[in-house]
Design a protein around this motif. Sequence first.
Motif, short mmCIF file in Angstrom:
data_model
loop_
_atom_site.label_atom_id
_atom_site.label_comp_id
_atom_site.label_asym_id
_atom_site.label_seq_id
_atom_site.Cartn_x
_atom_site.Cartn_y
_atom_site.Cartn_z
N ASN A 45 -67.92 -30.23 -38.62
CA ASN A 45 -67.96 -28.80 -38.91
C ASN A 45 -66.61 -28.30 -39.43
O ASN A 45 -66.54 -27.54 -40.41
CB ASN A 45 -68.38 -28.02 -37.66
N ALA A 46 -65.53 -28.74 -38.78
CA ALA A 46 -64.18 -28.35 -39.23
C ALA A 46 -63.90 -28.89 -40.63
O ALA A 46 -63.28 -28.21 -41.46
CB ALA A 46 -63.14 -28.86 -38.24
N SER A 47 -64.38 -30.11 -40.90
CA SER A 47 -64.15 -30.72 -42.22
C SER A 47 -64.79 -29.92 -43.34
O SER A 47 -64.27 -29.85 -44.46
CB SER A 47 -64.70 -32.16 -42.23
N GLU A 48 -65.93 -29.29 -43.03
CA GLU A 48 -66.61 -28.47 -44.04
C GLU A 48 -65.84 -27.18 -44.35
O GLU A 48 -66.12 -26.51 -45.35
CB GLU A 48 -68.02 -28.12 -43.57
N ASN A 49 -64.89 -26.83 -43.49
CA ASN A 49 -64.13 -25.60 -43.68
C ASN A 49 -62.67 -25.88 -44.07
O ASN A 49 -61.80 -25.05 -43.88
CB ASN A 49 -64.20 -24.77 -42.40
N MET A 50 -62.45 -27.04 -44.66
CA MET A 50 -61.10 -27.51 -45.01
C MET A 50 -60.96 -27.56 -46.53
O MET A 50 -61.89 -27.96 -47.22
CB MET A 50 -60.94 -28.90 -44.39
N GLU A 51 -59.82 -27.15 -47.04
CA GLU A 51 -59.54 -27.30 -48.47
C GLU A 51 -59.43 -28.79 -48.79
O GLU A 51 -58.82 -29.55 -48.05
CB GLU A 51 -58.22 -26.60 -48.85
N LEU A 52 -60.01 -29.20 -49.91
CA LEU A 52 -60.11 -30.63 -50.21
C LEU A 52 -59.03 -31.15 -51.16
O LEU A 52 -59.08 -32.30 -51.58
CB LEU A 52 -61.50 -30.95 -50.76
#
Length: 284
Positions: A45-52
Amino acid sequence: MKTYAGIPEENASLENSKVMLVTVPYDGTSTWGKGADKGPELFLNASENMELYDIETQTEPYLEGVYLAGEVSENATPEAMTEAVYQKTKELLNNDGKLFTLFGGEHSVSIGSIRAVGEKFENLTVLQLDAHTDLRPEFHGSTSNHACAVFEANQKHNLVQVGIRSMDIEEAEYLPEGRVFFAHEIANNENWVNDVLEKVSGNVYITIDLDAFDPSICPSTGTPEPGGLQWYPTLELLRKVFEKCNVVAFDIVELMDSPMAKPSAFLAAKLYYKMLAYYHINQD
């Protein structure tokens, strides 16, 4: 289709991915803080809200592809879980040229994956970042307990331990001589990163228990111990390990659900993505 970090499906297939990610939501043997079984969900879930875009390496690691290879849900016994992780890892390691990664779960999930990786790659160094030694031969009647996470690795491979600040006296006899970097020594040694690097070589499996970090930056873990590692020095160590060695697999474990889970989950997400960046820039 659910993808790692919400990346496009074309970057998430096995064929198009250089990285494979397995999750193991297991929390069967932890003795104090419970909730590590929610760790993979919090991490994703946190990964989906991270700048890539990774500023440091000026790369977008997801473009190299990350394949969500499913979860290992076996939890009948610690030994059954270990065997299931071992078999899943062994199966995925048949995909040559791809990096195997795992997100736990408590630290016992690493036993099976290290076992499988060690069978495939010779001269393996296991680099453990952890507050605890995890070197008990067995605990509470099981050799697959979280307190035994690297006992087998220490018997079979070159184990290097970093950030240690808690152990039982019975573990002292099993400490890998000259390859334990205690937190209190790191705190007074500006050259500790290079000292660790001298002990790490060849094929490397990195296992990171999030309690290696100081609880001021990562509080939501099973046993948050004071005096832990800080963010940038840890990244420096990891970057240099990826530069020097052939990192063949890594795992991150012990992210725990709690009212304060979000900062720790985001740290875990960034840490995983940073390691992908370091891996890819050293593959050219």
